[in-house]
Design an enzyme around this catalytic site. Structure first.
Site, PDB file in Angstrom:
ATOM      1  N   HIS A   3       0.846  -1.072   0.087  1.00  0.00           N
ATOM      2  CA  HIS A   3       0.103  -0.003  -0.205  1.00  0.00           C
ATOM      3  C   HIS A   3       0.885   1.074  -0.177  1.00  0.00           C
ATOM      4  CE1 HIS A   3      -3.652  -2.048   0.596  1.00  0.00           C
ATOM      5  NE2 HIS A   3      -3.068  -2.867   1.486  1.00  0.00           N
ATOM      6  N   TRP A   6      -0.743   4.498   1.479  1.00  0.00           N
ATOM      7  CA  TRP A   6      -1.211   4.299   2.863  1.00  0.00           C
ATOM      8  C   TRP A   6      -0.202   4.036   3.999  1.00  0.00           C
ATOM      9  CZ3 TRP A   6      -5.053   6.853   4.440  1.00  0.00           C
ATOM     10  CH2 TRP A   6      -6.098   7.132   3.727  1.00  0.00           C
ATOM     11  N   VAL A 141     -13.566   9.870  -8.363  1.00  0.00           N
ATOM     12  CA  VAL A 141     -12.745  10.088  -9.427  1.00  0.00           C
ATOM     13  C   VAL A 141     -13.321   9.695 -10.890  1.00  0.00           C
ATOM     14  CG1 VAL A 141     -10.337  10.037 -10.828  1.00  0.00           C
ATOM     15  CG2 VAL A 141     -10.290  10.331  -8.290  1.00  0.00           C
ATOM     16  N   SER A 147      -6.826   5.410 -12.117  1.00  0.00           N
ATOM     17  CA  SER A 147      -5.448   5.002 -12.190  1.00  0.00           C
ATOM     18  C   SER A 147      -4.337   5.943 -12.528  1.00  0.00           C
ATOM     19  CB  SER A 147      -5.174   3.887 -13.020  1.00  0.00           C
ATOM     20  OG  SER A 147      -6.043   2.841 -12.748  1.00  0.00           O
ATOM     21  N   LYS A 148      -4.637   7.120 -12.384  1.00  0.00           N
ATOM     22  CA  LYS A 148      -3.700   8.248 -12.667  1.00  0.00           C
ATOM     23  C   LYS A 148      -3.115   8.802 -11.304  1.00  0.00           C
ATOM     24  CE  LYS A 148      -5.757  10.548 -16.923  1.00  0.00           C
ATOM     25  NZ  LYS A 148      -4.590  10.721 -17.565  1.00  0.00           N
ATOM     26  N   ARG A 149      -3.430   7.900 -10.386  1.00  0.00           N
ATOM     27  CA  ARG A 149      -3.098   8.652  -9.110  1.00  0.00           C
ATOM     28  C   ARG A 149      -3.524   9.623  -8.683  1.00  0.00           C
ATOM     29  NH1 ARG A 149      -1.936   4.045  -6.544  1.00  0.00           N
ATOM     30  NH2 ARG A 149      -0.295   5.140  -4.999  1.00  0.00           N
ATOM     31  N   LEU A 150      -4.780   9.980  -9.007  1.00  0.00           N
ATOM     32  CA  LEU A 150      -5.502  11.262  -8.566  1.00  0.00           C
ATOM     33  C   LEU A 150      -5.934  11.235  -6.984  1.00  0.00           C
ATOM     34  CD1 LEU A 150      -7.756  12.728 -11.465  1.00  0.00           C
ATOM     35  CD2 LEU A 150      -5.942  13.899  -9.858  1.00  0.00           C
ATOM     36  N   LEU A 389     -22.387   8.386   5.986  1.00  0.00           N
ATOM     37  CA  LEU A 389     -23.571   8.351   4.956  1.00  0.00           C
ATOM     38  C   LEU A 389     -22.874   7.915   3.740  1.00  0.00           C
ATOM     39  CD1 LEU A 389     -24.640  12.073   5.870  1.00  0.00           C
ATOM     40  CD2 LEU A 389     -25.734   9.683   6.471  1.00  0.00           C
TER      41      LEU A 389
HETATM   42  C1  LIG Z   1     -27.392  -1.306  -3.922  1.00  0.00           C
HETATM   43  O1  LIG Z   1     -26.645  -0.412  -4.464  1.00  0.00           O
HETATM   44  C2  LIG Z   1     -25.196  -0.301  -4.085  1.00  0.00           C
HETATM   45  C3  LIG Z   1     -24.674   0.624  -4.786  1.00  0.00           C
HETATM   46  C4  LIG Z   1     -23.303   0.645  -4.438  1.00  0.00           C
HETATM   47  C5  LIG Z   1     -22.747  -0.011  -3.533  1.00  0.00           C
HETATM   48  C6  LIG Z   1     -23.505  -1.254  -2.947  1.00  0.00           C
HETATM   49  C7  LIG Z   1     -22.792  -1.985  -2.047  1.00  0.00           C
HETATM   50  C8  LIG Z   1     -22.254  -1.299  -0.958  1.00  0.00           C
HETATM   51  N1  LIG Z   1     -21.132  -1.109  -0.672  1.00  0.00           N
HETATM   52  N2  LIG Z   1     -22.936  -0.796   0.172  1.00  0.00           N
HETATM   53  C9  LIG Z   1     -22.932  -0.145   1.083  1.00  0.00           C
HETATM   54  O2  LIG Z   1     -21.502   0.288   1.205  1.00  0.00           O
HETATM   55  C10 LIG Z   1     -23.585  -0.111   2.510  1.00  0.00           C
HETATM   56  C11 LIG Z   1     -24.576  -1.275   2.991  1.00  0.00           C
HETATM   57  C12 LIG Z   1     -25.410  -1.019   3.881  1.00  0.00           C
HETATM   58  C13 LIG Z   1     -25.343   0.083   4.581  1.00  0.00           C
HETATM   59  N3  LIG Z   1     -24.536   1.119   4.265  1.00  0.00           N
HETATM   60  C14 LIG Z   1     -23.804   0.981   3.222  1.00  0.00           C
HETATM   61  O3  LIG Z   1     -22.902   2.217   2.876  1.00  0.00           O
HETATM   62  C15 LIG Z   1     -23.183   3.249   3.261  1.00  0.00           C
HETATM   63  C16 LIG Z   1     -22.329   3.911   4.269  1.00  0.00           C
HETATM   64  C17 LIG Z   1     -20.874   4.034   3.484  1.00  0.00           C
HETATM   65  N4  LIG Z   1     -21.247   4.981   2.350  1.00  0.00           N
HETATM   66  C18 LIG Z   1     -22.144   4.509   1.304  1.00  0.00           C
HETATM   67  C19 LIG Z   1     -23.483   4.151   1.976  1.00  0.00           C
HETATM   68  C20 LIG Z   1     -24.951  -1.331  -3.366  1.00  0.00           C
END
Ligand SMILES: COc1cccc(CC(=N)NC(=O)c2cccnc2OC2CCNCC2)c1
Length: 389
Positions: A3, A6, A141, A147-150, A389
């Site tokens: 990483h 990081w 992005v 993959s431009k390391r932005l 969120l």
């Molecule tokens: C159903 O549509 C989706 C569209 C994009 C990604 C995902 C899967 C996903 N990555 N879900 C979560 O991260 C997630 C599942 C349950 C509760 N909160 C969540 O993420 C929240 C909190 C982090 N920021 C995004 C929203 C599902």
């Protein structure tokens, strides 16, 4: 795994896991403000930084469109988060926010917005320490600039602007593992409109299940059952703050909400945040509280449906009503409001209701991170009281 970025940052490193000689707390001391880099980091020649004024409808629309077309997708690239403009205004303007932390990158010539990252200030308690942190979110992005390391330079720029406000810690989540999660949560989904979820490929018909049997399985009562269950109002803020602060005090990491914070984060806003209280008819006290936020997803490539209407469990507190019953009422109102699915993480006490209320496990994890703050032991999700969120 290497990483590169990081391993250069003040975050817990994988190699340090288990080294109990390292103290819990800040990894690096604050630097004097005069020593914080005063000018923005360099971008590739044809790009420039802009501060995105989301009060401006034109700019908010540009941010909305960038995210709607380029932000997080599920692992099978069937869905993409589709945060609304009203949601973004709510998420990015809490008490004490800084416009300068709403950071965009645009093409100098065309003025096209091609990347975004944000921070909002939050007081987060870690065990007995209350730390003012930046909650960093919406790192995006444009698909054509990957993959431009932005991303590393955007993370360094939001960090620099956070430092300029004399804030030295941050909290963020990601669907990927980078150094080093403070906890890793499972996400769970409760079908509200199983027919649509199966049609769009979000869910699959169970073995030996018919569609009508599946619809019957997830059916909910028409109305809520908790006595005194009603929408939260402004006059409930002091009581909700009281029971919420008391509840969140049980967790290792949790927000330190003031009444002003509760007023912003938990008062209902149509199409953004829904919150309900249970008021005792005898004493008129607020005994319980539940809330969920509205985060639709675009459905990529379905001819009949374009949007998945999803509710995300936010903060829920029970002092009298069983959590199972309160959350079932949350499902009932979400169904009344025509949500297709109700999502939750296995944080706080959520694992006590997930299976019983017919939530199914999602196919991924959400990892939580702190920047420049070491936690001695990886937390269990049930020790986490923070929903981002
Ligand atoms: C159903 O549509 C989706 C569209 C994009 C990604 C995902 C899967 C996903 N990555 N879900 C979560 O991260 C997630 C599942 C349950 C509760 N909160 C969540 O993420 C929240 C909190 C982090 N920021 C995004 C929203 C599902």
């Amino acid at each position: 795994k290497r990483h590169k970025f990081w391993e250069s940052q003040p975050v817990g490193q994988f190699k340090d896991l288990g080294d109990t000689s390292l103290p819990e707390g800040p990894i690096e001391a604050p630097t004097p403000l005069s020593e914080v880099k005063q000018e923005p980091y360099n971008l590739p020649t044809m790009y420039e930084w802009i501060t995105c004024d989301i009060d401006s409808d034109e700019m908010c629309t540009k941010v909305y469109n960038l995210l709607a077309n380029n932000y997080v997708e599920d692992d099978e690239n069937m869905f993409r988060f589709n945060y609304s403009k009203e949601f973004l205004r709510w998420a990015l303007r809490p008490p004490g926010y800084f416009k300068s932390w709403h950071i965009g990158v645009r093409v100098k010539s065309s003025k096209k917005l091609v990347a975004f990252i944000t921070g909002v200030p939050a007081r987060i308690r870690v065990r007995d320490e209350i730390v003012t942190m930046a909650e960093v979110n919406f790192l995006c992005v444009h698909k054509k600039l990957r993959s431009k390391r932005l991303a590393p330079v955007m993370i360094k720029e939001v960090t620099r602007r956070v430092h300029l406000e004399n804030i030295w810690q941050a909290a963020y989540t990601a669907g990927i593992i980078i150094p080093t999660p403070i906890t890793s949560c499972q996400y769970w989904h409760r079908s509200l409109n199983p027919k649509k979820l199966i049609e769009v490929g979000f869910s699959r018909l169970g073995p030996r299940m018919t569609m009508s049997r599946t619809i019957k399985l997830y059916r909910l009562p028409e109305s809520t059952v908790t006595p005194g269950f009603r929408k939260m109002g402004l006059h409930d803020v002091p009581a909700v703050t009281h029971i919420l602060r008391n509840y969140l005090s049980r967790f290792v990491v949790a927000p330190d909400f003031s009444e002003h914070d509760v007023e912003h984060w938990l008062l209902p806003t149509e199409g953004v945040i829904d919150s309900y209280v249970a008021e005792s008819s005898k004493t008129h006290e607020i005994t319980d509280f539940c809330s969920f936020y509205t985060l639709p997803s675009s459905i990529l490539g379905n001819k009949n449906h374009s949007t998945l209407k999803a509710a995300y469990s936010y903060y829920n507190v029970c002092t009298k009503t069983p959590l199972l019953q309160l959350m079932n009422d949350a499902l009932i109102v979400a169904k009344q409001k025509e949500f297709d699915v109700f999502n939750a993480l296995d944080v706080m006490n959520n694992d006590t209701f997930l299976k019983e209320l017919k939530f199914g496990p999602g196919d991924g994890s959400l990892h939580y991170y702190l920047y420049n703050y070491r936690i001695r032991h990886t937390l269990k999700p049930s020790e986490l009281g923070l929903v981002l969120l």
